[in-house]
Design an enzyme around this catalytic site. Structure first.
Site, mmCIF file in Angstrom:
data_model
loop_
_atom_site.group_PDB
_atom_site.id
_atom_site.type_symbol
_atom_site.label_atom_id
_atom_site.label_comp_id
_atom_site.label_asym_id
_atom_site.label_seq_id
_atom_site.Cartn_x
_atom_site.Cartn_y
_atom_site.Cartn_z
ATOM 1 N N SER A 82 -9.688 2.306 3.016
ATOM 2 C CA SER A 82 -8.836 3.017 2.081
ATOM 3 C C SER A 82 -7.928 2.118 1.254
ATOM 4 O O SER A 82 -7.425 2.538 0.204
ATOM 5 C CB SER A 82 -7.975 4.026 2.851
ATOM 6 O OG SER A 82 -7.084 3.354 3.718
ATOM 7 N N SER B 296 -9.537 -0.190 7.154
ATOM 8 C CA SER B 296 -9.022 -0.115 5.777
ATOM 9 C C SER B 296 -8.359 -1.373 5.239
ATOM 10 O O SER B 296 -8.090 -1.450 4.039
ATOM 11 C CB SER B 296 -8.036 1.030 5.656
ATOM 12 O OG SER B 296 -8.742 2.233 5.607
ATOM 13 N N LYS C 72 0.852 -1.194 0.000
ATOM 14 C CA LYS C 72 0.000 0.000 0.000
ATOM 15 C C LYS C 72 0.889 1.245 0.000
ATOM 16 O O LYS C 72 1.910 1.281 0.694
ATOM 17 C CB LYS C 72 -0.909 -0.027 1.232
ATOM 18 C CG LYS C 72 -1.951 1.079 1.283
ATOM 19 C CD LYS C 72 -2.854 0.906 2.511
ATOM 20 C CE LYS C 72 -3.917 2.004 2.596
ATOM 21 N NZ LYS C 72 -4.764 1.856 3.807
HETATM 22 N N1 GLN Z 1 -13.023 4.255 6.483
HETATM 23 C C1 GLN Z 1 -12.313 4.702 7.626
HETATM 24 C C2 GLN Z 1 -12.013 6.169 7.507
HETATM 25 O O1 GLN Z 1 -12.424 6.749 6.562
HETATM 26 C C3 GLN Z 1 -11.091 3.854 7.829
HETATM 27 C C4 GLN Z 1 -9.857 4.385 7.255
HETATM 28 C C5 GLN Z 1 -8.642 3.556 7.562
HETATM 29 O O2 GLN Z 1 -8.712 2.510 8.182
HETATM 30 N N2 GLN Z 1 -7.511 4.071 7.148
HETATM 31 O O3 GLN Z 1 -11.411 6.759 8.333
#
Ligand code: GLN
Length: 523
Positions: free
Chosen positions: A162, A186, A87
Site C-alpha cells: 500500500s 506494504s 505515509k
Molecule cells: N498487500 C497487503 C494487503 O493488501 C499488504 C498491506 C499492508 O502491508 N498494509 O493487505
C-alpha cells in the site's frame, strides 16, 4: 569522496548520509535542500502523484530553524535538516491525514503519531504526506480514494502498495527518506517495485501510537530510503520504546547503523527459503535472486536451503486474520465524531449511509470478509484456524533460524504490474503477497533492497532478508554487503539507470509553497 552538492539536481539525488554530512559541515543549508525537494515535488507531481498533501510552509520553517541552530553552534541530531515524506497513515498535528480514504477527507489530527514526534525531535523537515491504498489495504496504491500513484520507472505501472507513495517519492527523487507502514508487505513490496530500500522492523520495535490501525497484531511502521545505510539511519530515529503503544518492546534498539556500516557477512549462514521459490516467480526475478546468492557466497557467507512448509498457508491465514482485525478497527468510523457524514435521519441510517459513501470497494470487501470470519458459529472454523496456522508459521521460522542466521527470498514474485491489471481479480493481488506476509504473521523483521532489473521487462526486482525478532541489525549487515557488491557490479546504484521523468505542466501535487488539502492535491 563526497559528491558535490551545488545544484538542485545534485541535492535531490544525494543520499541522506551525504546530505547529513554536508549539512553538518555547513556546505549545504537545510532551507536550500528542502526547497530543492519542494520544487522537485512540484515538477514531478502530475506524472507520479506520490503526495496527497505538501506542507511547504511547515517544512521550510523547520529547515530555517535547523539552519539557525547550526549557525549558533548547537549540537544537532544526525539527520537534522534532512527532509522526509510520511505515509498518510501516521497522524500529523495540523496537517491533513486521510489514510487514503474518503471517509477521512480533510481530517486534521490534533496530535502527532509517536514516529512523527521522533521526526520532529530529530529536527527533520516533513515535506508532506504520501499516497497509499485506502487504510493500507492493497498492493498497488490503486485503492487510494485520491487517485493512482505511478511508478517512476514506467508511468503505466504501479509502484506497489500500500505504500506506493513513499516508494515513488524516493524513486522520483522528491524525498531522500520516507516513512512507511507494513502489515503484509506494504513497505517491502513497493521498495522492490521501485528499486528502493524498505524495512519492516520487529513487531513492537517502532511505536504504533497515532498510526491509523489496519490490523493491530500485524501493523508495523518502518523506514524507507534509497540505500541500506540511509534506511538504517532513519530506522534508528524511528525505533525505540513508547509506553503509549502496549505492544512496544522496552529494549535497546538493535545496532542497525553500525551493522549497515560494517556490511559484513563473513561467517554468517544464510538460509534460502525453498518454499518461496516456487510457482508464480518470474524468470527475471529468479535469475537476479540466484546471482545475488553467488555475491553473498563470495562475500564469505555460507548459503544453505531451508524448508518452511507452513508458508504455503500464509496467504489464506493472513486474509482471514487481517480482515477480522480490520473489520473491528474500522468500526470506529461511525460519522459521529469525525470524518465524512451523510445525514440519513436516524443515527443508525446515518452511520450506514456515511460508511457506504466513505469507504471504497476493497475496504468494504474486507469488512464483509472479516465480519463473516468473526461471526458466531464460524469463529473457530475461520479465525481460530487461521490463528493456528499463524503459530505453525512462527514455528517454521524458529526451526529455520536454528540452521541459519538470516533467511532470504525474492521480495515479490514479479516486477511492477501494469496499473489496472488486478482490478477484476482481487485474489490474484492477494496471492502475490506470499513472500512478504510470513514476517508479519510471525512478528519478525524483514528488509528489501534493489536486486537489479529483470530481463523480461527491464524493471526492478527486490531481494528480501528475514531475521529473528530484535535482530534487525542482521538485515542491514546482509543488505549492505549485497548492496556494495551489486553497486560494484553495476558501476553505480540501480536508480542511476531510471529514465527521466516528464517535467512541469499543471502540477497535481502543489502549485505553491503552502500546505494544501488532499482534495486540492489530487484534483
Ligand atoms: N498487500 C497487503 C494487503 O493488501 C499488504 C498491506 C499492508 O502491508 N498494509 O493487505
Amino acid at each position: 569522496m563526497p559528491p558535490t552538492l551545488d545544484t538542485p539536481e545534485a541535492l535531490t539525488r544525494a543520499s541522506a548520509a551525504d546530505l547529513a554530512a554536508a549539512l553538518a559541515d555547513g556546505t549545504v543549508t537545510s532551507v536550500d535542500l528542502t526547497r530543492a525537494h519542494l520544487d522537485r515535488i512540484e515538477s514531478t507531481g502530475s506524472a507520479v502523484h506520490a503526495y496527497l498533501a505538501v506542507d511547504a510552509e511547515g517544512a521550510l520553517a523547520t529547515a530555517a530553524d535547523v539552519d539557525r541552530a547550526r549557525e549558533a553552534g548547537e549540537k544537532l541530531p544526525a539527520l537534522a535538516g534532512v527532509p522526509i515524506a510520511v505515509k498518510d497513515v501516521a497522524c500529523t498535528k495540523g496537517l491533513v491525514t486521510t489514510a487514503g480514504s474518503r471517509i477521512l477527507e480533510g481530517w486534521v489530527p490534533p496530535y502527532d503519531a509517536g514516529v512523527v514526534e521522533r521526526l520532529r525531535e530529530a529536527r527533520m523537515p516533513i515535506l508532506g504526506k504520501t499516497n497509499m491504498d485506502e487504510f493500507a489495504m492493497g498492493s498497488s496504491t490503486e485503492h487510494s480514494a485520491y487517485g493512482d500513484t505511478h511508478n517512476p520507472w514506467d508511468l503505466d505501472r504501479s509502484p506497489g502498495g500500500s505504500g506506493g507513495g513513499s516508494a515513488a517519492a524516493l524513486a522520483a527523487f522528491s524525498a531522500p527518506l520516507a516513512v512507511g507502514s507494513d502489515t503484509g508487505g506494504s513497505i517491502r513490496q513497493p521498495a522492490a517495485f521501485t528499486g528502493t530500500v524498505g524495512c519492516k522492523p520487529t513487531y513492537g520495535g517502532v511505536s504504533r501510537h497515532g498510526v491509523i490501525a489496519l490490523a493491530s497484531s500485524l501493523d508495523q511502521i518502518g523506514p524507507c530510503g534509497r540505500s541500506v545505510l540511509d534506511t538504517a539511519l532513519l530506522h534508528e530515529v524511528l525505533a525505540g520504546h513508547d509506553p503509549r503503544d502496549s505492544t512496544s518492546i522496552d529494549a535497546p534498539v538493535p545496532p542497525v547503523v553500525e551493522a549497515a556500516r560494517r556490511a559484513d557477512v563473513s561467517g554468517m549462514t544464510i538460509g534460502v527459503v525453498r518454499d518461496l521459490l516456487g510457482e508464480g516467480l518470474s524468470d527475471g526475478v529468479r535469475a537476479r535472486f540466484t546471482e545475488s546468492l553467488d555475491h553473498l557466497r563470495e562475500a564469505g557467507a555460507d548459503i544453505v536451503e531451508v524448508d518452511c512448509p507452513s508458508f504455503a498457508h500464509a496467504v489464506a491465514a493472513y486474509y482471514l486474520i487481517l480482515p477480522a482485525e480490520a473489520s473491528s478497527n474500522l468500526a470506529r468510523y461511525d460519522a459521529m465524531r469525525y470524518g465524512v457524514r451523510v445525514d440519513a435521519g436516524s443515527t443508525e441510517r446515518t452511520m450506514a449511509a456515511s460508511r457506504a459513501a466513505g469507504f471504497g470497494a476493497e475496504v468494504k470487501r474486507r469488512i464483509i470478509l472479516g465480519t463473516y470470519a468473526l461471526s458466531s458459529g464460524y469463529y473457530d472454523a475461520w479465525y481460530g484456524q487461521a490463528q493456528k496456522v499463524r503459530t505453525l508459521i512462527a514455528r517454521d521460522f524458529e526451526a529455520a533460524f536454528t540452521r541459519a542466521d538470516v533467511l532470504v527470498s525474492p521480495t515479490a514474485p514479479t516486477t511492477a504490474f501494469r496499473l489496472g491489471s488486478t482490478h477484476d481479480d482481487p485474489l490474484a493481488m492477494y496471492l502475490a503477497d506470499i513472500t512478504t506476509i510470513p514476517a508479519n504473521l510471525a512478528g519478525l523483521p524483514g528488509l528489501s533492497l534493489p536486486n537489479g532489473l529483470a530481463d523480461e521487462d527491464g524493471l526492478p526486482s527486490g531481494f528480501q532478508v528475514y531475521a529473528p525478532a530484535m535482530a534487525d541489525d542482521r538485515l542491514y549487515a546482509v543488505g549492505a554487503a549485497l548492496e556494495a557488491r551489486l553497486r560494484h557490479a553495476w558501476g553505480g546504484g540501480l536508480l542511476d539507470r531510471i529514465p527521466d521523468l516528464p517535467h512541469g505542466g499543471d502540477s497535481a501535487a502543489t502549485t505553491s509553497h503552502t500546505q494544501i488539502p488532499c482534495t486540492e492535491a489530487t484534483r
